[in-house]
Write an enzyme that holds these catalytic residues in place. Structure first.
Site, PDB file in Angstrom:
ATOM      1  N   CYS A  16      95.007   3.157 -18.097  1.00 21.30           N
ATOM      2  CA  CYS A  16      94.103   2.472 -17.438  1.00 21.30           C
ATOM      3  C   CYS A  16      93.568   3.413 -16.432  1.00 21.30           C
ATOM      4  CB  CYS A  16      94.575   1.121 -17.098  1.00 21.30           C
ATOM      5  SG  CYS A  16      93.502   0.502 -15.740  1.00 21.30           S
ATOM      6  N   CYS A  19      94.271   2.349 -12.997  1.00 18.02           N
ATOM      7  CA  CYS A  19      95.546   2.538 -12.751  1.00 18.02           C
ATOM      8  C   CYS A  19      95.892   3.962 -12.354  1.00 18.02           C
ATOM      9  CB  CYS A  19      96.456   1.995 -13.857  1.00 18.02           C
ATOM     10  SG  CYS A  19      96.760   0.158 -13.764  1.00 18.02           S
ATOM     11  N   ASN A  97      82.299  -8.909 -13.079  1.00 20.18           N
ATOM     12  CA  ASN A  97      82.002  -8.633 -14.534  1.00 20.18           C
ATOM     13  C   ASN A  97      83.136  -9.036 -15.156  1.00 20.18           C
ATOM     14  OD1 ASN A  97      79.351  -8.048 -14.093  1.00 20.18           O
ATOM     15  ND2 ASN A  97      79.951  -6.012 -14.112  1.00 20.18           N
ATOM     16  N   HIS A 108      90.387  -3.488 -15.815  1.00 17.66           N
ATOM     17  CA  HIS A 108      91.426  -3.699 -14.845  1.00 17.66           C
ATOM     18  C   HIS A 108      90.288  -4.227 -13.664  1.00 17.66           C
ATOM     19  CE1 HIS A 108      94.576  -1.758 -11.800  1.00 17.66           C
ATOM     20  NE2 HIS A 108      93.682  -2.607 -10.759  1.00 17.66           N
ATOM     21  N   HIS A 110      88.192  -5.770 -11.056  1.00 16.56           N
ATOM     22  CA  HIS A 110      87.463  -5.090  -9.760  1.00 16.56           C
ATOM     23  C   HIS A 110      86.272  -5.952  -9.378  1.00 16.56           C
ATOM     24  CE1 HIS A 110      85.651  -3.515 -13.547  1.00 16.56           C
ATOM     25  NE2 HIS A 110      84.651  -3.629 -12.986  1.00 16.56           N
ATOM     26  N   HIS A 112      82.519  -5.582  -7.386  1.00 18.21           N
ATOM     27  CA  HIS A 112      81.863  -4.646  -6.826  1.00 18.21           C
ATOM     28  C   HIS A 112      81.100  -5.104  -5.534  1.00 18.21           C
ATOM     29  CE1 HIS A 112      81.101  -2.672 -10.892  1.00 18.21           C
ATOM     30  NE2 HIS A 112      81.626  -3.917 -11.505  1.00 18.21           N
TER      31      HIS A 112
HETATM   32  P1  5GP Z   1      82.337  -3.282 -15.042  1.00 14.41           P
HETATM   33  O1  5GP Z   1      81.249  -2.766 -15.806  1.00 14.41           O
HETATM   34  O2  5GP Z   1      83.533  -3.105 -15.619  1.00 14.41           O
HETATM   35  O3  5GP Z   1      82.086  -4.339 -14.251  1.00 14.41           O
HETATM   36  O4  5GP Z   1      82.347  -1.877 -13.869  1.00 14.41           O
HETATM   37  C1  5GP Z   1      83.251  -0.729 -13.831  1.00 14.41           C
HETATM   38  C2  5GP Z   1      82.550   0.218 -13.022  1.00 14.41           C
HETATM   39  O5  5GP Z   1      83.637   1.254 -12.844  1.00 14.41           O
HETATM   40  C3  5GP Z   1      81.164   0.899 -13.503  1.00 14.41           C
HETATM   41  O6  5GP Z   1      80.363   0.432 -12.426  1.00 14.41           O
HETATM   42  C4  5GP Z   1      81.946   2.201 -13.315  1.00 14.41           C
HETATM   43  O7  5GP Z   1      80.618   3.147 -13.137  1.00 14.41           O
HETATM   44  C5  5GP Z   1      82.746   2.572 -12.489  1.00 14.41           C
HETATM   45  N1  5GP Z   1      83.873   3.583 -13.202  1.00 14.41           N
HETATM   46  C6  5GP Z   1      83.975   3.752 -14.252  1.00 14.41           C
HETATM   47  N2  5GP Z   1      84.859   4.728 -14.344  1.00 14.41           N
HETATM   48  C7  5GP Z   1      85.106   5.328 -13.245  1.00 14.41           C
HETATM   49  C8  5GP Z   1      85.852   6.390 -12.567  1.00 14.41           C
HETATM   50  O8  5GP Z   1      86.708   7.104 -13.294  1.00 14.41           O
HETATM   51  N3  5GP Z   1      86.176   6.375 -11.182  1.00 14.41           N
HETATM   52  C9  5GP Z   1      85.137   5.352 -10.411  1.00 14.41           C
HETATM   53  N4  5GP Z   1      85.051   5.548  -9.245  1.00 14.41           N
HETATM   54  N5  5GP Z   1      84.372   4.436 -11.113  1.00 14.41           N
HETATM   55  C10 5GP Z   1      84.358   4.287 -12.380  1.00 14.41           C
HETATM   56 ZN    ZN Z   2      94.934  -0.732 -14.735  1.00  9.77          ZN
END
Ligand code: 5GP
Ligand code: ZN
Length: 126
Positions: A16, A19, A97, A108, A110, A112
């Site tokens: 992950c 993680c 999301n 994982h 999160h 925003h």
């Molecule tokens: P989701 O689309 O799952 O709501 O958001 C995932 C977010 O994680 C995306 O905005 C993407 O840019 C961010 N993200 C993906 N990989 C990494 C990473 O390795 N480091 C950081 N800081 N952000 C990441």
């Molecule tokens: Zn995780």
């Protein structure tokens, strides 16, 4: 694969990405951290301020979130990150999301925090 990290009681999955950031295996600059929650800038920011607020514990999504205390801690951390980032007064947008149709790409949980742009009133975003 589920492992024990150096943090007692905290399980992680080594495949992950979040993680791995939380464990320090992947470098990130943490803008907030406590025993349960950690926050770092999004690598592909969608606004001048774009921070991800993440539980240290691996929880896949809101659908998997069962701990009301952790849920509260995550939300309180959003406010703290906003205050520290100087955006609390002007306002910000918080997005979670969930799952494939919800647009979740990192499994994982999160939150925003997006700020520094004037988002459309009443809009749920693009
Ligand atoms: P989701 O689309 O799952 O709501 O958001 C995932 C977010 O994680 C995306 O905005 C993407 O840019 C961010 N993200 C993906 N990989 C990494 C990473 O390795 N480091 C950081 N800081 N952000 C990441
Ligand atoms: Zn995780």
């Amino acid at each position: 694969m589920v492992e024990r990290t150096s943090h007692l009681r905290v399980a992680m999955t080594s495949d992950c990405i979040f993680c791995r950031i939380i464990s320090g295996a992947i470098p990130a600059s943490f803008v907030y951290q406590d025993e349960h929650v950690i926050a770092f800038p999004d690598v592909h920011p969608q606004a001048p301020t774009h921070v991800l607020i993440v539980p240290r514990q691996h929880v896949a999504s809101v659908s998997e979130l069962a701990d009301p205390e952790l849920a509260g801690r995550l939300l309180l951390a959003v406010g703290e990150v906003a205050r520290r980032g100087g955006v609390a007064e002007r306002g910000f947008r918080t997005i979670i999301n969930t799952g494939a149709e919800g647009g979740q790409t990192v499994p994982h949980l999160h939150l925003h925090l997006l700020a520094g742009s004037k988002f459309a009133e009443g809009s749920l975003g693009e």
